[in-house]
Motif scaffolding. Structure first.
Motif, PDB file in Angstrom:
ATOM      1  N   ASP A  94       0.831  -1.210   0.000  1.00 52.91           N
ATOM      2  CA  ASP A  94       0.000   0.000   0.000  1.00 52.91           C
ATOM      3  C   ASP A  94       0.861   1.254   0.000  1.00 52.91           C
ATOM      4  O   ASP A  94       0.574   2.230  -0.705  1.00 52.91           O
ATOM      5  N   ARG A  95       1.925   1.255   0.782  1.00 53.86           N
ATOM      6  CA  ARG A  95       2.795   2.440   0.851  1.00 53.86           C
ATOM      7  C   ARG A  95       3.521   2.675  -0.468  1.00 53.86           C
ATOM      8  O   ARG A  95       3.802   3.810  -0.839  1.00 53.86           O
ATOM      9  N   ARG A  96       3.812   1.603  -1.171  1.00 54.16           N
ATOM     10  CA  ARG A  96       4.548   1.731  -2.426  1.00 54.16           C
ATOM     11  C   ARG A  96       3.632   2.070  -3.596  1.00 54.16           C
ATOM     12  O   ARG A  96       4.001   2.838  -4.491  1.00 54.16           O
ATOM     13  N   VAL A  97       2.431   1.498  -3.591  1.00 53.66           N
ATOM     14  CA  VAL A  97       1.582   1.544  -4.774  1.00 53.66           C
ATOM     15  C   VAL A  97       0.482   2.598  -4.677  1.00 53.66           C
ATOM     16  O   VAL A  97      -0.148   2.929  -5.675  1.00 53.66           O
ATOM     17  N   ALA A  98       0.273   3.170  -3.495  1.00 51.40           N
ATOM     18  CA  ALA A  98      -0.761   4.204  -3.342  1.00 51.40           C
ATOM     19  C   ALA A  98      -0.177   5.478  -2.751  1.00 51.40           C
ATOM     20  O   ALA A  98      -0.849   6.205  -2.020  1.00 51.40           O
ATOM     21  N   ASN A  99       1.075   5.794  -3.105  1.00 50.59           N
ATOM     22  CA  ASN A  99       1.768   6.919  -2.464  1.00 50.59           C
ATOM     23  C   ASN A  99       1.526   8.274  -3.137  1.00 50.59           C
ATOM     24  O   ASN A  99       2.061   9.291  -2.712  1.00 50.59           O
ATOM     25  N   GLU A 100       0.708   8.295  -4.181  1.00 48.74           N
ATOM     26  CA  GLU A 100       0.428   9.558  -4.871  1.00 48.74           C
ATOM     27  C   GLU A 100      -1.017  10.002  -4.660  1.00 48.74           C
ATOM     28  O   GLU A 100      -1.406  11.097  -5.060  1.00 48.74           O
ATOM     29  N   THR A 101      -1.816   9.170  -4.033  1.00 53.37           N
ATOM     30  CA  THR A 101      -3.249   9.433  -3.896  1.00 53.37           C
ATOM     31  C   THR A 101      -3.537  10.369  -2.728  1.00 53.37           C
ATOM     32  O   THR A 101      -2.778  10.444  -1.758  1.00 53.37           O
ATOM     33  N   THR A 102      -4.677  11.068  -2.808  1.00 50.95           N
ATOM     34  CA  THR A 102      -5.063  12.050  -1.790  1.00 50.95           C
ATOM     35  C   THR A 102      -6.278  11.560  -1.006  1.00 50.95           C
ATOM     36  O   THR A 102      -6.963  10.607  -1.401  1.00 50.95           O
ATOM     37  N   LEU A 103      -6.557  12.254   0.091  1.00 52.01           N
ATOM     38  CA  LEU A 103      -7.716  11.918   0.901  1.00 52.01           C
ATOM     39  C   LEU A 103      -9.001  12.054   0.084  1.00 52.01           C
ATOM     40  O   LEU A 103      -9.904  11.212   0.178  1.00 52.01           O
ATOM     41  N   GLN A 104      -9.088  13.105  -0.720  1.00 49.67           N
ATOM     42  CA  GLN A 104     -10.283  13.322  -1.533  1.00 49.67           C
ATOM     43  C   GLN A 104     -10.495  12.174  -2.520  1.00 49.67           C
ATOM     44  O   GLN A 104     -11.632  11.777  -2.794  1.00 49.67           O
ATOM     45  N   GLN A 105      -9.400  11.636  -3.031  1.00 50.93           N
ATOM     46  CA  GLN A 105      -9.532  10.508  -3.959  1.00 50.93           C
ATOM     47  C   GLN A 105      -9.996   9.241  -3.239  1.00 50.93           C
ATOM     48  O   GLN A 105     -10.855   8.509  -3.729  1.00 50.93           O
ATOM     49  N   TRP A 106      -9.438   8.992  -2.065  1.00 51.61           N
ATOM     50  CA  TRP A 106      -9.855   7.816  -1.295  1.00 51.61           C
ATOM     51  C   TRP A 106     -11.343   7.899  -0.934  1.00 51.61           C
ATOM     52  O   TRP A 106     -12.087   6.944  -1.143  1.00 51.61           O
ATOM     53  N   THR A 107     -11.758   9.021  -0.387  1.00 51.69           N
ATOM     54  CA  THR A 107     -13.159   9.133   0.036  1.00 51.69           C
ATOM     55  C   THR A 107     -14.102   9.203  -1.171  1.00 51.69           C
ATOM     56  O   THR A 107     -15.221   8.691  -1.121  1.00 51.69           O
ATOM     57  N   GLY A 108     -13.642   9.821  -2.259  1.00 51.59           N
ATOM     58  CA  GLY A 108     -14.466   9.881  -3.463  1.00 51.59           C
ATOM     59  C   GLY A 108     -14.716   8.494  -4.038  1.00 51.59           C
ATOM     60  O   GLY A 108     -15.844   8.167  -4.441  1.00 51.59           O
TER      61      GLY A 108
END
Length: 440
Positions: free
Chosen positions: A312-326
């Motif tokens: 997760d730390r390697r493959v989702a390190n560019e994503t934002t909170l807004q993207q996760w919740t969206g």
């Protein structure tokens, strides 16, 4: 008037016999329509005291006889050829390929946790106890995943539960694999062009190869948003064992860039139950907080995701909170109650009454809490973030803004030492979320 034509008795009987034979052949069920009634694991039926101490799990589902289709290699998927026996320390597998050399796999439904023990514990009480814990898994869970995965817009296989009788097509594998219950599914590897459930990719690779590619140069990138979508789906169905080997990656070319999209595989851990007095004590002693029973709520989202933390730390390190919740909100909309119900009803009807209504109710509640899980887990990952460049020359641009935000951008640099116009990585870090950014 038509003249009456008389046939000798022998001719009449021969005609009737031939007609009867043709009728019987016409009515004889095709091999694909033949079924066997059996239970997945009657050995998991135990006394009430044993279940109180070691867990009731899904023992009732394992012991319930169900109607299972017989599986013949010469007709399945246009004809399959077995070529390699294998498996991990728990299950056994048989790899097969079709006429186009696309790969499939048969994986045993029943497993043997005791195989993972050192030799000193083999054939002992310890092995017996561990093997009994196979009942933590819902044996037919994989059947419930595809319809929900389709609605969630993530990649998936189309698994079947089958019984493999002895047959000529098994060849030398008959002794080891015949007359057993298996999960049969596509094996996402190499060329699956034409398979929409794998993104029509001509090149599917493993995680180790993925890391080689993305560190090679900046023209190899991961679809991080699809990965986040897939991971939130994992949390919904309680699939906690999402380590690196549980993924394959579909390579797709887009404007000179190779994008790698995640394909989750091996849904063995979905809906797992960890009940029983001794199991609770063992989990506590081992510090195995990630082994959380599939329930209406996720007790602790960060420990639940422990096996996937590095990926997760390697493959989702560019994503934002807004993207996760969206994405979580999108999943709440697309995974309707009707989709959830239809998905769980893919369980064998004999088993559905045991487990189905409870699974449906739990999935609906977990879906309702998905935005909270997305928020909590994102904030956990955002505390410390690793950003890795490539083996080629890269340009790291770090900008400290007056409000405390930090912008990190990575640019490729060509052979003439010219920086690219667009970054291949860009993220704005917020002081309330991130304490440390590590650049490699």
């Amino acid at each position: 008037m038509c003249p009456r034509i008389r046939f000798p008795l022998k001719v009449t009987l021969l005609v009737l016999f031939c007609y009867a034979s043709l009728f019987i052949q016409a009515q004889r069920p095709d091999s694909s329509d033949v079924y066997k009634i059996l239970s997945a694991g009657s050995q998991y039926t135990t006394s009430p005291l044993h279940q109180k101490l070691w867990g009731s799990h899904y023992r009732r589902d394992w012991n319930t006889p169900v109607r299972i289709k017989l599986f013949y290699l010469d007709t399945a998927a246009g004809g399959l050829t077995p070529y390699s026996a294998g498996g991990g320390r728990q299950s056994k597998t048989l790899r097969l390929h079709d006429l186009q050399r696309r790969e499939y796999v048969l994986r045993s439904i029943d497993k043997s946790f005791g195989r993972a023990l050192p030799d000193i514990y083999q054939n002992t009480f310890v092995e017996k106890v561990l093997n009994d814990q196979v009942s933590i898994a819902q044996p037919y869970a994989a059947l419930t995943i595809p319809l929900m995965a389709e609605a969630a817009k993530i990649y998936h296989t189309w698994p079947q539960i089958v019984f493999v009788p002895q047959q000529k097509a098994l060849d030398t594998f008959n002794d080891q694999f015949a007359n057993q219950l298996y999960l049969f599914e596509q094996r996402p590897d190499e060329n699956w062009e034409g398979a929409m459930n794998f993104g029509n990719s001509k090149n599917i690779i493993g995680t180790e190869k993925l890391f080689e590619k993305i560190t090679e140069d900046s023209r190899h990138r991961i679809d991080q948003l699809l990965y986040v979508r897939s991971r939130l789906f994992d949390m919904l169905i309680g699939d906690w064992g999402r380590h690196e080997d549980q993924w394959r990656w579909a390579a797709v070319k887009e404007e000179g860039i190779t994008i790698y999209r995640p394909i989750p595989r091996d849904r063995d851990q979905a809906y797992t139950k960890f009940d029983g007095l001794f199991i609770a004590l063992a989990k506590s002693a081992a510090g195995a907080g990630h082994l959380q029973t599939f329930d209406y709520k996720i007790k602790d989202i960060t420990t639940f995701n422990f096996p996937a933390r590095d990926l997760d730390r390697r493959v989702a390190n560019e994503t934002t909170l807004q993207q996760w919740t969206g994405i979580a909100q999108e999943l709440q909309q697309s995974l309707t109650d009707e989709i959830i119900t239809a998905s769980v009803k893919q369980l064998p009807p004999e088993v559905f009454d045991n487990t189905g209504p409870e699974l449906i109710a739990k999935l609906k509640q977990r879906k309702a809490d998905l935005v909270k899980y997305a928020t909590d887990y994102y904030l956990f990952l955002a505390r410390e973030v690793d950003i890795t460049g490539t083996k080629e020359t890269d340009y790291f641009n770090v900008t400290n803004l007056p409000d405390g935000k930090v912008v990190v951008e990575l640019f490729g640099v060509d052979s003439s030492n010219k920086k690219a116009d667009k970054p291949f990585y860009a993220r704005t870090f917020l002081p309330g979320e991130t304490r440390e950014i590590r650049l490699y």
